[in-house]
Structure formats: C-alpha cells, structure tokens
Scaffold this active site. Structure first.
Site, PDB file in Angstrom:
ATOM      1  CG  HIS A   8      -2.014   0.943   1.217  1.00 16.78           C
ATOM      2  ND1 HIS A   8      -3.190   0.734   1.893  1.00 16.78           N
ATOM      3  CD2 HIS A   8      -2.164   2.139   0.601  1.00 16.78           C
ATOM      4  CE1 HIS A   8      -4.012   1.750   1.702  1.00 16.78           C
ATOM      5  NE2 HIS A   8      -3.407   2.620   0.913  1.00 16.78           N
ATOM      6  CG  HIS A  39      -1.075   6.480  -1.894  1.00 17.33           C
ATOM      7  ND1 HIS A  39      -2.185   6.283  -2.685  1.00 17.33           N
ATOM      8  CD2 HIS A  39      -1.399   5.997  -0.666  1.00 17.33           C
ATOM      9  CE1 HIS A  39      -3.152   5.722  -1.972  1.00 17.33           C
ATOM     10  NE2 HIS A  39      -2.699   5.545  -0.741  1.00 17.33           N
ATOM     11  CG  LEU A  40       5.196   4.876  -5.679  1.00 17.06           C
ATOM     12  CD1 LEU A  40       5.795   3.900  -6.681  1.00 17.06           C
ATOM     13  CD2 LEU A  40       6.256   5.330  -4.682  1.00 17.06           C
ATOM     14  CG  HIS A  85     -10.728   3.653   1.677  1.00 19.73           C
ATOM     15  ND1 HIS A  85      -9.618   4.422   1.954  1.00 19.73           N
ATOM     16  CD2 HIS A  85     -11.766   4.270   2.297  1.00 19.73           C
ATOM     17  CE1 HIS A  85      -9.979   5.454   2.704  1.00 19.73           C
ATOM     18  NE2 HIS A  85     -11.280   5.379   2.923  1.00 19.73           N
ATOM     19  CG  HIS A 136      -6.488   1.994   5.474  1.00 19.76           C
ATOM     20  ND1 HIS A 136      -7.856   1.852   5.478  1.00 19.76           N
ATOM     21  CD2 HIS A 136      -6.199   2.685   4.341  1.00 19.76           C
ATOM     22  CE1 HIS A 136      -8.367   2.428   4.420  1.00 19.76           C
ATOM     23  NE2 HIS A 136      -7.378   2.941   3.704  1.00 19.76           N
ATOM     24  CG  ASP A 152      -2.615   4.787   3.462  1.00 22.57           C
ATOM     25  OD1 ASP A 152      -2.479   5.119   2.267  1.00 22.57           O
ATOM     26  OD2 ASP A 152      -3.619   5.088   4.133  1.00 22.57           O
ATOM     27  CG  HIS A 183      -1.014  14.884   0.786  1.00 23.15           C
ATOM     28  ND1 HIS A 183      -1.688  14.717  -0.406  1.00 23.15           N
ATOM     29  CD2 HIS A 183      -1.557  13.995   1.654  1.00 23.15           C
ATOM     30  CE1 HIS A 183      -2.602  13.765  -0.265  1.00 23.15           C
ATOM     31  NE2 HIS A 183      -2.535  13.310   0.971  1.00 23.15           N
ATOM     32  N   PRO A 230      -5.978  14.319   3.459  1.00 20.80           N
ATOM     33  CG  PRO A 230      -7.471  12.520   3.259  1.00 20.80           C
ATOM     34  CD  PRO A 230      -7.196  13.908   2.735  1.00 20.80           C
ATOM     35  N   GLY A 231      -3.475  12.156   4.810  1.00 19.78           N
ATOM     36  CA  GLY A 231      -2.376  11.275   4.433  1.00 19.78           C
ATOM     37  C   GLY A 231      -1.076  11.640   5.113  1.00 19.78           C
TER      38      GLY A 231
END
Length: 430
Positions: free
Chosen positions: A61, A63-64, A182, A236, A309, A313, A327-328
């Site tokens: 999990h 995010h690239l 999710h 998650h 996760d 950002h 969010p993140g």
C-alpha cells in the site's frame, strides 16, 4: 550510499557475520544478484557483526503519485524512501492522475519502476473506472498485460455499491486476483468526517468518523467474499470493531486478509489537539482502545501485514483548516521503526513474526515472485541489514520523499536500517 537505478552495481558481496531472524549467525554470499553457497571471487566484504539480515520488506500500500503529482512524489523519490526503510518491493496504488484503470496505464507504471525504481514497483489496478464507483475497470486486461496486475483497489474511496463489489470479486476470482477495499461507509463518515468520533471530535469541533463506518463495510465485504469464493484484502484496519469482523470471517474460513498502518499502531487521536494537519489521515487516528486492538490483532495474525499507506502531500495541500486539508502521511522510511517500537521492543512480536508480517506474507498476498524469500542459496538477494539497537530523532527534512508530511518528525524512534539490497544491488547504505 545509494546506487542509481539502471547503473552498474557491485555484483559480488560477502555479508559477514549476519544474524538471521531465527537467531543463527551466518555469512551471506551474493553473486549476480543471487545468494550463493560460496564466496565469489573479488567479492566486496560487508561487516554485519551485530546486525540482523532479514528478507527485504514488501509494502502492499504505497502512493507514489506519479503520474500526475510529481511535485509531491515520483517513482524515483518514493522508491528511494522505500529503500531507506528496508523495502525491496512496493505496490503502487491506482489513484494517480490519470487513474491506473487500464492495461496501458498499468504497464506504464511498471516501466517507470523498471526505469527509475530503487526497489520493485508493482502496479495496483483500479476497481472502477476513474475511481468513480460506477463501472468496473478493465481488470481482466490488466491481469493479462505485461504488468500482470493481481491487486485492485479504489483506495481513497470505498466501493459503496454492493452489487458492483460482488461483480468485482466475481471478476477477479478466475485469475486469483485480490480486491483491496478502503472500508468507509460514505453515509456514516462523509466528506467532513476527519476525527475519530469520540470526546475528541466533540471537544475539537471536528466531524466524527465512527468506528462502525469501517466495520459495517468490512462485514458486508467478507460476506460477499464468502458468496463469491473470492479474495478480499482489507486496507488499513483501524478499529476494534473492524478487527472483530476480520477475526470472525477468518474463523468462518472466508478468504480475507487485512493490513494495519504504522501510524495506527503508534499515533492516537490526541495528536489532533493542536489541529496539525500532518495528523489528518483517512481512516483517522483512533483512541487507545482501538490502538490496543490493532496491536493485538497484528501480533496474533488476525491482521496479516503492515501496509504503510505512504501518502505524500505538498505543503499547499496540507496548509488549510483541518477539515479541508488532504488526508495522508508519509510512512515508508519509519515503518520498520514503528513496528520495532510498538511490537518487537514491547515483547508482542519476535523477529520471525515480523518477517512474516512485513515481507513473506505481503509478497504472498500480492503474488510477487522472488520477494519475501528466506535468505538461502538460490534466492534473489533482496534483503535488509538491521541494527536493532540504533535510535535517532526523526527529521522530516532528511526524508528522501519530495513531501514533508512526516508524522514522526521530532520523535525518537528506532533507526534500524543499515543497508538495503535489491537484486544484489545496494540501494541504500548509511
């Protein structure tokens, strides 16, 4: 030391005196990217006295952000962060711009990984076109493509339509695919929900995100997985109620796996007291009873894996009122540190179990060949050398990521990763 992707690499090593997860001490010999029986001629010696050698970590999990948001992360920067965290493989989530929802886009992500990656990059395909929740994406074509996609997820959004979710599970069953959900009921936890529903949400004046918004979707989906005899992965898990449903489903024999993030193992709702948007994440940070529940579930195997996760950002996306910020959190570089802090050093987990939760089991779920293998002759040299005693204060400014939304900034945590090797190439060494 970090090698550039695609550059010539030292292809012969002797890693001397490493301790394996089972407690045995050995020398590891690497030649042409593979572990071999005998020391190769001209091998570079790496002194591993006092260090553990573990199979390279695998993240289901990540995010690239590339393509589309290269200002926040690229395949190069994200996989360098992964290598610094001990990872030799990451699964790139589909919510890029454009969304990875067809074979051509999945193959492009794979090519980016082959060109720029400091670890293996495995594309995750979308469940629905453009993540809109209305029409199934081209999952079969993605599975047949050169990328051989096996995990599909609309992560960041929940597949709310029950019939569509059933059809997705049906569709991936023939080729052994996995739907990674999710779990967020958009009616119970809508756009304004940004804080665990509790005394904190009321006192802070933030929209409540109740635990049941997670657990009711998990309950629906495990029953759909049972109906379709297909494979479900729950992203998650963050609540005691969610853990209870997963535990029930496993006892029933349903083919479900689950992950927990590092931040849900360590951080809690009290972090929101100062309205620092670094701590805004979805699902939100929870209260102590939920933190205890997910730790216990990870220890006993109800939760199968740790998934970072990792969600970079830009500052302009975080510099808003708490409810409006994206969010993140970053997660790759400190994931192992957090698991050591909360699980190993706390006596909840031993090293072989950590290898299962962070390497061999995620590789199995993702069907990633030659990752998560035992460190024996014949295996690909995907490994991480760990100093279990090292500690350091985390600085967001030293991150390999292009973003700085690191929730561990200023905390003293374990600093375990000494060296990461992917296919016999040193991708990180401090």
């Amino acid at each position: 030391m970090t090698n550039t992707p695609g550059s010539p690499a030292n292809n012969a090593f002797v890693i001397a005196g490493a301790r394996l997860a089972d407690g045995t001490t050995t020398d590891l010999h690497v030649a042409d990217g593979v572990l071999v029986d005998d020391a190769p001629t001209g091998a570079r010696r790496i002194d591993a006295d006092g260090l553990l050698a573990l199979p390279g970590l695998v993240d289901l999990h990540t995010h690239l952000r590339e393509p589309g948001r290269e200002d926040t992360e690229t395949v190069a920067s994200g996989t360098l962060a992964a290598a610094r965290g001990g990872f030799t493989a990451v699964h790139a989530m589909a919510n890029t711009e454009p969304v990875t929802d067809d074979a051509e886009k999945a193959e492009y992500i794979q090519l980016l990984g082959e060109r720029d990656g400091h670890c293996q990059v495995i594309p995750v395909g979308a469940v629905t076109k453009n993540l809109d929740g209305n029409q199934l994406a081209e999952m079969g074509l993605m599975a047949k493509s050169r990328a051989k996609v096996r995990i599909f997820s609309d992560d960041g959004k929940c597949v709310m339509d029950s019939l569509l979710m059933r059809r997705a599970l049906d569709w991936v069953r023939p080729f052994g695919g996995v739907i990674a959900q999710h779990s967020q009921d958009s009616q119970l936890a809508g756009p304004g929900a940004c804080c665990h529903e509790s005394e904190y949400s009321g006192r802070l004046g933030l929209g409540g995100w109740p635990a049941q918004a997670e657990s009711v979707i998990i309950a629906r989906d495990v029953q759909l997985a049972e109906l379709t005899r297909s494979r479900l992965h729950v992203c998650h898990v963050s609540t005691a109620e969610g853990v209870d449903v997963v535990r029930w489903a496993k006892k029933r024999g349903i083919n479900v796996t689950a992950e927990v993030t590092p931040h849900h193992l360590l951080l809690g709702t009290r972090e929101l007291e100062g309205y620092d948007t670094t701590y805004k994440v979805n699902p939100p940070l929870r209260t102590d009873e939920h933190i205890e529940a997910v730790r216990e579930a990870l220890a006993d195997g109800t939760i199968d894996v740790v998934g970072t996760d990792h969600a970079p950002h830009a500052a302009q996306d975080k510099d808003h009122a708490f409810v409006d910020a994206r969010p993140g959190m970053l997660g790759l570089e400190q994931a192992l540190a957090v698991v050591l802090e909360t699980m190993v050093e706390a006596g909840r987990m031993d090293w072989p179990t950590l290898v299962e939760r962070m390497s061999s089991t995620p590789a199995r779920i993702g069907q990633v060949e030659r990752q998560g293998q035992a460190l024996v002759p014949g295996s690909v040299a995907n490994l991480v050398l760990v100093d279990p005693s090292a500690r350091a204060v985390v600085s967001k400014d030293s991150s390999a990521s292009r973003s700085r939304n690191n929730p561990y900034h200023g905390r003293e945590l374990p600093d375990p990763v000494v060296l990461t090797m992917w296919k016999g190439r040193v991708t990180h060494q401090r």
